[in-house]
Design a protein around this motif. Structure first.
Motif, PDB file in Angstrom:
ATOM      1  N   GLY A  68       0.788  -1.220   0.000  1.00 20.40           N
ATOM      2  CA  GLY A  68       0.000   0.000   0.000  1.00 20.40           C
ATOM      3  C   GLY A  68       0.821   1.272   0.000  1.00 20.40           C
ATOM      4  N   THR A  69       2.137   1.133  -0.150  1.00 19.07           N
ATOM      5  CA  THR A  69       3.002   2.307  -0.228  1.00 19.07           C
ATOM      6  C   THR A  69       3.441   2.524  -1.668  1.00 19.07           C
ATOM      7  N   LEU A  70       4.163   3.610  -1.885  1.00 18.48           N
ATOM      8  CA  LEU A  70       4.623   3.985  -3.224  1.00 18.48           C
ATOM      9  C   LEU A  70       5.538   2.923  -3.835  1.00 18.48           C
ATOM     10  N   VAL A  71       6.161   2.092  -2.999  1.00 16.69           N
ATOM     11  CA  VAL A  71       7.107   1.088  -3.489  1.00 16.69           C
ATOM     12  C   VAL A  71       6.519  -0.321  -3.498  1.00 16.69           C
ATOM     13  N   ASN A  72       5.254  -0.451  -3.160  1.00 18.32           N
ATOM     14  CA  ASN A  72       4.563  -1.747  -3.224  1.00 18.32           C
ATOM     15  C   ASN A  72       3.064  -1.477  -3.301  1.00 18.32           C
TER      16      ASN A  72
END
Length: 514
Positions: free
Chosen positions: A314-318
């Motif tokens: 759920g973050t910018l990297v996943n």
């Protein structure tokens, strides 16, 4: 096959043999493709995988493709029981893809009977896969706007094209003839890879080939462990911010012969196309640590054995569905790389360069009967060893220049300027490389999209070196220049000019006399 010791000469022979196969696959793909994006820019990658889907060897192609492709191969194997002659395709970023224009093709290689002994794969960037804007790199808020999303599906069944699947794809793109040609080129690359692996088994035997593949994987893992063991133990942190404010934070914990890369603290996924998935993040980690080894180490699954990646969902990297992904593959991957290098610079400052341009300067446009996509080179960061190169693609991209002659022949565009952006590299004891100036004049109406970064936040310098100059996008219409944001969509009219000035690399070391 039991052996008392490894024969170094034989190991190197098989290493070169295995690498030559994806390299030749790439040559076939390039020479048979229809699009300038693949033929000229070489925006593709090829690799070999074992029966478990782990990387055996890869061509010298695109780092952001190659580090992510094993997850696409795994997604195909989980979804489809491949048969001889099958070619599966997938572009879904939530099944190991990167962004929708990157279509991955996967085939099995049978030696005897039973299950496949190997797999071959190619990933190619298709200049249009539908969606809300030509080139399929839009300013989207969710993935449904970006183009045709393909789960693992068979394009070729037992040696024959599935016409229903092909027609479904061609009905959803702006340039169907070009897409068909590029997909068939990927199929031909698969066939060449299968042929060369079969020849290798016939020449050397399956047992001998498998033994050397395992030995090469173990060697790569030992090389990476030895590299990590030589680094100072500790936890090293760094963060950077995209131009629109999304934060990427990473800590690298080095502990003897292992490393943990943790992206906890990174911004949540955005309602914008800058999201990266786990595959992209792993690709950036793979690239950075492969470079850290320094020596000419085999690029296979063994390199990642001592490295653990933590990327919170759920973050910018996943990012999770339905996140838009177009720029995550090209822009956010570059910033992840900058952040990892910034963290490692605290551990081994003498081995890490200043930030390179940190963007791929993505330009896509299209109109009646045409669609185009390209990335534009910039400045490389300087290091303790010397200045950065000017006008080159760096880090997660490895594409080529689009020749002006090919560009103007294929599209209703004139290239009015193409030169080094002098003075854009950061000052320092060693100066950062300069970016480029690329100016186009449109000769027909076109819808244009730019996805670029480092227009607000400059590439950082190291050890007292100054940052490189940020990039700049300018629209010149009827003699009047208007500054454009880094990420923008607009309608171009005949006579309009678009000037893209790419960032310079950061400098290294305090400038003399400062």
């Amino acid at each position: 096959m039991k052996r008392a010791r490894t024969d170094a000469v034989e190991l190197e022979f098989f290493r070169q043999l295995l690498v030559s196969i994806p390299e030749e696959m790439g040559a076939v793909l390039r020479r048979t493709a229809f699009s300038a994006n693949i033929k000229e820019r070489r925006d593709y990658s090829c690799a070999l995988y074992d029966a478990r889907g782990e990387t055996i060897a890869m061509g010298d192609h695109m780092p952001v493709h190659l580090g992510a492709m094993p997850l696409s191969v795994r997604a195909v194997l989980d979804a489809i029981e491949l048969k001889p002659g099958d070619v599966a395709i997938v572009n879904d970023p939530f099944r190991g893809g990167t962004h929708l224009p990157d279509i991955t093709a996967v085939s099995g290689v049978w030696i005897g009977g039973g299950a496949p002994a190997f797999f071959v794969a190619s990933r190619a960037h298709h200049a249009d896969v539908g969606g809300m804007s030509p080139g399929s790199m839009p300013l989207a808020r969710e993935i449904y706007q970006e183009g045709l999303r393909i789960p693992p599906v068979l394009l070729v069944r037992e040696g024959r094209i599935d016409d229903g699947v092909l027609q479904m794809i061609l009905a959803n793109v702006r340039t169907p003839e070009e897409r068909e040609g590029d997909l068939l080129a990927q199929w031909m690359a698969m066939r060449r890879g299968i042929q060369r692996l079969e020849e290798a088994v016939a020449a050397f035997g399956m047992e001998r080939l498998e033994w050397n593949i395992a030995a090469l994987r173990q060697y790569a893992a030992r090389m990476m462990s030895a590299c990590l063991a030589a680094l100072p133990a500790g936890r090293f942190e760094f963060e950077d911010v995209l131009d629109e404010g999304q934060r990427i934070r990473a800590s690298v914990t080095l502990d003897r012969r292992q490393a943990v890369v943790d992206f906890t603290g990174t911004s949540p996924q955005a309602a914008a196309p800058v999201n990266a998935n786990y595959a992209i993040t792993v690709a950036a980690v793979f690239y950075v640590f492969r470079c850290l080894v320094g020596e000419d180490v085999p690029a296979n699954a063994g390199l990642m054995a001592p490295i653990r990646v933590i990327a919170p969902e759920g973050t910018l990297v996943n990012a999770l569905p339905p996140a838009a992904m177009a720029a995550g593959n090209v822009e956010t991957s570059q910033r992840i790389t900058d952040v990892l290098l910034g963290a490692l610079a605290q551990a081994v400052p003498e081995r890490i360069p200043a930030a390179s341009q940190g963007t791929m300067n993505n330009l896509s446009f299209g109109g009646t009967g045409f669609a185009w996509y390209e990335t534009i080179a910039g400045g490389m960061g300087a290091s303790v060893h010397g200045g950065g190169q000017s006008g080159v693609h760096t880090h997660m991209t490895n594409s080529w220049n689009t020749p002006v002659e090919a560009f103007e022949q294929a599209f209703p565009v004139l290239v009015r300027a193409y030169h080094i952006r002098r003075g854009s590299g950061g000052r320092g004891r060693h100066r950062g490389g300069d970016g480029l100036v690329r100016e186009f004049e449109f000769r027909a109406p076109a819808e244009v999209t730019i996805l670029s970064d480092r227009r607000v936040r400059a590439p950082y310098g190291l050890a007292g070196g100054e940052p490189g100059r940020p990039g700049r996008n300018t629209l010149i219409r009827q003699g009047r220049a208007r500054r454009l944001p880094g990420k923008v969509r607009f309608d171009a009219q005949p006579g309009d000019r678009l000037r893209i000035e790419t960032p310079g690399g950061g400098g290294h070391g305090a400038p003399r006399g400062s």
